[in-house]
Design a protein around this motif. Structure first.
Motif, short mmCIF file in Angstrom:
data_model
loop_
_atom_site.label_atom_id
_atom_site.label_comp_id
_atom_site.label_asym_id
_atom_site.label_seq_id
_atom_site.Cartn_x
_atom_site.Cartn_y
_atom_site.Cartn_z
N TRP A 142 -13.61 6.03 5.00
CA TRP A 142 -12.32 5.55 4.51
C TRP A 142 -11.17 6.31 5.17
O TRP A 142 -10.12 5.74 5.44
N ARG A 143 -11.37 7.58 5.46
CA ARG A 143 -10.34 8.37 6.16
C ARG A 143 -10.27 7.97 7.63
O ARG A 143 -9.19 7.80 8.18
N ILE A 144 -11.43 7.86 8.27
CA ILE A 144 -11.48 7.54 9.71
C ILE A 144 -10.80 6.20 9.99
O ILE A 144 -10.09 6.06 10.98
N CYS A 145 -11.01 5.23 9.12
CA CYS A 145 -10.43 3.89 9.31
C CYS A 145 -8.98 3.80 8.85
O CYS A 145 -8.34 2.76 9.03
N GLY A 146 -8.43 4.88 8.24
CA GLY A 146 -7.02 4.91 7.86
C GLY A 146 -6.68 4.38 6.49
O GLY A 146 -5.51 4.32 6.12
N TYR A 147 -7.67 4.01 5.70
CA TYR A 147 -7.40 3.44 4.38
C TYR A 147 -6.79 4.45 3.42
O TYR A 147 -5.86 4.12 2.69
N THR A 148 -7.29 5.66 3.38
CA THR A 148 -6.75 6.64 2.43
C THR A 148 -5.30 6.99 2.76
O THR A 148 -4.48 7.13 1.85
N ASP A 149 -4.97 7.10 4.03
CA ASP A 149 -3.57 7.37 4.40
C ASP A 149 -2.67 6.22 3.99
O ASP A 149 -1.56 6.43 3.49
N ALA A 150 -3.12 4.99 4.18
CA ALA A 150 -2.32 3.82 3.86
C ALA A 150 -2.13 3.64 2.35
O ALA A 150 -1.09 3.15 1.90
N LEU A 151 -3.11 4.04 1.56
CA LEU A 151 -3.06 3.81 0.12
C LEU A 151 -2.60 5.03 -0.69
O LEU A 151 -2.32 4.90 -1.88
N ARG A 152 -2.52 6.19 -0.09
CA ARG A 152 -2.27 7.44 -0.80
C ARG A 152 -0.99 7.38 -1.66
O ARG A 152 -0.98 7.87 -2.78
N ASP A 153 0.09 6.83 -1.19
CA ASP A 153 1.35 6.83 -1.91
C ASP A 153 1.56 5.61 -2.80
O ASP A 153 2.63 5.44 -3.37
N ARG A 154 0.55 4.79 -2.93
CA ARG A 154 0.71 3.56 -3.72
C ARG A 154 -0.03 3.66 -5.01
O ARG A 154 -1.04 3.58 -5.33
#
Length: 47
Positions: free
Chosen positions: A35-47
């Motif tokens: 999930w981190r490698i594909c960028g999902y956690t970065d994209a969802l962290r502030d939502r």
């Protein structure tokens, strides 16, 4: 590493950001790092 215990199983979890919980379940051959490698956690962290 934090774990939740359910009967005889230990379930590893990672908390990212704040707000209501969102559970991301990885596939059979992946890990939670996917999930981190594909960028999902970065994209969802502030939502």
């Amino acid at each position: 590493m934090p774990f939740a215990c359910n009967q005889d199983l230990r379930i590893h979890y990672i908390v990212e950001g704040k707000g209501p919980p969102l559970v991301l379940q990885h596939g059979f051959s992946w890990s939670a790092d996917a999930w981190r490698i594909c960028g999902y956690t970065d994209a969802l962290r502030d939502r």
